[in-house]
Design a protein around this motif. Structure first.
Motif, PDB file in Angstrom:
ATOM      1  N   THR A   1       0.856  -1.178   0.000  1.00 49.57           N
ATOM      2  CA  THR A   1       0.000   0.000   0.000  1.00 49.57           C
ATOM      3  C   THR A   1       0.897   1.234   0.000  1.00 49.57           C
TER       4      THR A   1
ATOM      5  N   ARG B   1       0.915   3.578   1.923  1.00 45.76           N
ATOM      6  CA  ARG B   1       1.262   3.892   3.309  1.00 45.76           C
ATOM      7  C   ARG B   1       2.481   3.107   3.782  1.00 45.76           C
ATOM      8  N   ASP B   2       2.758   1.970   3.170  1.00 49.69           N
ATOM      9  CA  ASP B   2       3.859   1.115   3.603  1.00 49.69           C
ATOM     10  C   ASP B   2       5.159   1.390   2.854  1.00 49.69           C
TER      11      ASP B   2
ATOM     12  N   ASP C   1       3.489   1.707  12.539  1.00 49.42           N
ATOM     13  CA  ASP C   1       2.057   1.970  12.555  1.00 49.42           C
ATOM     14  C   ASP C   1       1.664   2.553  13.911  1.00 49.42           C
TER      15      ASP C   1
ATOM     16  N   TRP D   1      -2.630   6.055  11.016  1.00 55.63           N
ATOM     17  CA  TRP D   1      -1.384   6.768  10.834  1.00 55.63           C
ATOM     18  C   TRP D   1      -0.172   5.863  10.964  1.00 55.63           C
ATOM     19  N   SER D   2       0.837   6.185  10.147  1.00 61.40           N
ATOM     20  CA  SER D   2       2.143   5.535  10.233  1.00 61.40           C
ATOM     21  C   SER D   2       3.225   6.603  10.199  1.00 61.40           C
TER      22      SER D   2
ATOM     23  N   LYS E   1       2.410   9.066   7.241  1.00 56.50           N
ATOM     24  CA  LYS E   1       1.476   8.669   6.200  1.00 56.50           C
ATOM     25  C   LYS E   1       0.193   8.173   6.852  1.00 56.50           C
ATOM     26  N   SER E   2      -0.890   8.290   6.106  1.00 51.63           N
ATOM     27  CA  SER E   2      -2.170   7.815   6.630  1.00 51.63           C
ATOM     28  C   SER E   2      -3.054   7.376   5.480  1.00 51.63           C
ATOM     29  N   ASP E   3      -4.034   6.549   5.807  1.00 54.38           N
ATOM     30  CA  ASP E   3      -5.080   6.231   4.843  1.00 54.38           C
ATOM     31  C   ASP E   3      -6.401   6.039   5.567  1.00 54.38           C
TER      32      ASP E   3
ATOM     33  N   THR F   1      -5.610   8.995   0.991  1.00 51.00           N
ATOM     34  CA  THR F   1      -4.277   8.880   1.577  1.00 51.00           C
ATOM     35  C   THR F   1      -3.709  10.266   1.839  1.00 51.00           C
TER      36      THR F   1
ATOM     37  N   ASN G   1       0.231  12.206   3.108  1.00 50.76           N
ATOM     38  CA  ASN G   1       1.661  12.044   3.345  1.00 50.76           C
ATOM     39  C   ASN G   1       2.269  13.401   3.647  1.00 50.76           C
TER      40      ASN G   1
END
Length: 723
Positions: free
Chosen positions: A80, A82-83, A495, A500-501, A536-538, A545, A547
């Motif tokens: 993804t 986010r990753d 994470d 959120w990450s 980052k988030s989704d 998303t 960033n």
């Protein structure tokens, strides 16, 4: 319909507490229609199924989103966004359709963190974080481009692409040699329909611009295991520039065959040809000879009637993908590409008299070039179990051979022949050309092996590490040189919660240089090191998303003149390695579905780039940019969709030589406002209108000792029929 992702992590709701990370964390969720979220995924499965519906229970067509669920950008592992521990922007076909982005250059000019530098009517360069983007990849096969020579990469038509992915910063793990700017990956459309479907579109716009595109897909056997797709188009247009005319045609075809349930083979062909009459080479003079600024009409075209700019591109590609039962995937990808250009141009320089308009000198140049690329890449990726946890591994090898060949013929044109530039009509006798001479002929080879691993260190923490070993060599008119380089990659993703990450990464890239030191040895390659951290988030299972990133790029081993020293036994200037440019800044992007009816992309960029002398690097580029585009479908009238956007950039400058000597010239900050609307007349037929530069802002796409005006206000209206 359910959306199916294989091999991505499912996040169970409520598995960890929610933290207030920033004001954005509070503001964005308030805009989201929470009822559109998919049901929680079962944590015991690695297959994530998303069922999105509107409040009324109507299925949401996620193919119309501005966001993408997964990508192989950055690492080639299916993740993804986010990753991925780097800044990634994905421009989907829906965004390209809404904003009427018809070329790769159009897409990049509207991408977060990217700035365009249009130096004349045909050459469009793009920059990220202060550095020139020289890596364009087609389905992950890289093609290296040059600032000086134009093979039309930025002019490639977007009708054949499903999406365009831009990874900002150093991308050496996937692309090999290049600048620490960004990598642009064009993902081609494929024959994925088991029924006969298609789209026919026609548009008309400002300056008599006509465009016709057909996109047809069909099964080629009863079972639908062999499928074909054809995209064909033709475009013909004038311009706001006098006498300018351009035509373009393209043909794309692809066959996709399911050899077995787990093996798919694709074979495709891509042909594009453009022909331009009266193109510009450079622009109009910035000053009159008395030092006063010129103020030409934007339609003034300094080219001659005998000039042309023709580009021909052909690509054949094939790939095979096999999915093993244990979750591993193997892919083989190969391409052969041939691109040729033939350009006959006239460059005008010096400063004319303010009263008579006379005084310009014209220089004619006739250039021909060819680029031949053969490349193959193969990799395998999949899950592994280690210490009771599941991880992801990837390993691959690649080989590419690119030959660049350039010829030129030239002649000077007498200054009196240009006459009054204020009343220039292009009527000038074509010069007698010299014989063609070979400007350069170089063969560049890259042999690489690369690997990456994504380790699950704990439930909330993953580590991505990788490296690429490259044997780079060139032989030809620039000499013979070879360099070996090891390019490391590392990133951590934590994470914070289900939304959120936080991430931090180190990426790098190298670029060989042909400068030598006093002993005659070539300097080590220029290296670009990218340090980046961010959040980052989704939301809505990846439909929206965000960033925010903070970065620092450092160049090392940049060749600088070694005083008055020469390479031993020659008259060649000697160079020494030194620190290069340092670029640091921040970026933000919010992209995707805020609600079922509202799509938006918003990007903000601010960076400062300085060279070893602490001077601003590439000062002609904006260091602050805002880019916004939205689409809203009216709930009370769902057939109608309205939208628009704003691009803004800060003041820029450049130090050049004018009629009064060294001069710093500025361009003020400026906004560009764009609008669009679409009405769905029937289920199949839609009409769309786009209006660009709504307030007809006068601005320069290049400003130095010559100036190139940007595009005035313009419109287009199109009809689209789906079946």
């Amino acid at each position: 319909m359910p959306f199916h992702i294989r091999g991505t992590r499912s996040r169970a709701a409520g598995s960890r507490p929610v933290f207030a990370v920033s004001l954005l964390a509070l503001a964005v969720p308030a805009l989201i229609n929470l009822q559109a979220q998919a049901a929680d995924a079962a944590t015991s499965s690695q297959d994530l199924v998303v069922n999105a519906t509107t409040d009324s229970g109507e299925a949401v067509n996620e193919n119309q989103d501005y966001s993408a669920k997964t990508t192989r950008a950055g690492t080639k592992m299916l993740l993804t966004p986010r990753d991925v521990p780097q800044s990634v922007s994905i421009i989907t076909k829906q965004r390209m359709q809404d904003q009427n982005l018809q070329t790769v250059g159009d897409v990049l000019a509207n991408t977060t963190g990217v700035s365009a530098n249009v130096v004349d009517s045909e050459r469009n360069g793009s920059y990220s974080r202060g550095f020139y983007i020289d890596n364009y990849t087609f389905d992950d096969i890289p093609t290296t481009v040059s600032e000086a020579w134009n093979f039309g990469d930025a002019g490639g038509d977007t009708a054949i692409y499903d999406r365009i992915e831009v990874v900002r910063g150093a991308t050496g793990l996937m692309t090999g040699a290049g600048n620490p700017s960004a990598s642009v990956n064009m993902v081609r459309k494929h024959a994925d329909s088991r029924a006969f479907t298609g789209n026919l579109s026609a548009s008309y716009g400002s300056w008599d611009k006509q465009r016709y595109v057909a996109d047809l897909s069909a099964p080629l056997n009863d079972a639908g295991t062999v499928r074909g797709r054809v995209v064909a188009g033709y475009q013909d247009q004038d311009s706001w520039l006098d006498r300018y005319h351009k035509s373009k045609k393209f043909l794309y075809g692809v066959l996709d065959a399911d050899v077995t349930e787990n093996t798919t083979v694709s074979l495709g062909y891509d042909y594009q040809r453009s022909a331009t009459g009266n193109p510009t080479w450079g622009g109009l003079p910035t000053w009159y000879s008395n030092g006063s600024r010129t103020s030409f009409d934007r339609s003034t075209n300094p080219s001659a009637d005998w000039t042309h700019y023709n580009i021909n591109s052909r690509k054949v590609f094939a790939n095979a993908t096999h999915n093993f039962d244990n979750g591993w995937t193997a892919r083989l990808n190969g391409t052969h590409a041939e691109t040729d250009f033939d350009t006959k141009l006239m460059y005008s320089f010096n400063f004319p008299d303010a009263a008579t308009g006379e005084g310009l000198q014209g220089y004619g140049g006739w250039f021909k070039g060819s680029r031949r690329l053969d490349s193959v890449d193969t990799f395998a990726s999949g899950p592994v179990e280690l210490f009771g946890r599941q991880h992801e591994l990837l390993a691959g090898v690649s080989y590419s051979r690119q030959r660049n060949l350039y010829y030129s013929a030239s002649n000077s044109i007498d200054v009196t022949d240009m006459g009054d530039i204020n009343h220039w009509d292009g009527d000038i006798i074509e010069p007698a050309w010299s014989d063609f001479e070979k400007s350069s002929d170089d063969m560049i080879r890259q042999k690489s092996a690369y690997s990456a691993a994504r380790f699950s260190l704990a439930d909330p923490l993953s580590l991505i590490v990788g490296t690429r070993y490259t044997q780079w060599s060139t032989v030809g008119s620039s000499g013979k040189m070879s360099k070996n380089n090891l390019t490391p990659y590392g990133g951590l993703v934590y994470d914070i919660d289900d939304t959120w990450s936080a991430y931090a990464s180190y990426t790098s890239i190298f670029k060989p240089q042909d400068k030598r030191d006093r002993s005659g040895s070539y300097l080590k390659p220029v290296t670009g090191k990218n340090y980046e951290t961010g959040l980052k988030s989704d939301w809505l299972n990846g439909r929206l998303t965000a960033n925010v990133a903070v970065f620092r790029i450092e160049q090392e081993n940049v060749g600088q003149e070694d005083g008055s020293s020469f390479v031993g036994g020659t008259s060649e200037q000697a160079y020494k390695a030194a620190k290069g440019v340092v670029s640091k800044g921040a970026e933000f992007e919010l992209n995707g579905a805020l609600t079922d009816n509202l799509q938006m992309t918003f990007g903000a960029t601010r960076y400062v780039a300085k060279d070893a002398n602490n001077d601003r690097f590439n000062s002609q580029l904006p260091q602050t940019q805002f880019k916004l585009f939205t689409r809203y479908r009216l709930p009370t009238l769902p057939e109608l969709t309205l939208g628009g956007g704003l691009n803004w950039q800060n003041r820029t400058y450049q130090d050049v030589t004018g009629p009064e000597g060294a001069t710093r010239i500025y361009q003020s900050s400026y906004p560009l406002v764009n609008l669009f609307g679409r009405y769905q007349v029937t289920k199949q037929l839609a009409v769309q209108a786009n209006l660009n530069n709504l307030f007809d802002r006068t601005y320069y796409s290049t400003l130095s000792d010559y100036e190139v005006y940007g595009e005035p206000r313009n419109y287009s209206v199109s009809l689209s029929y789906n079946f």
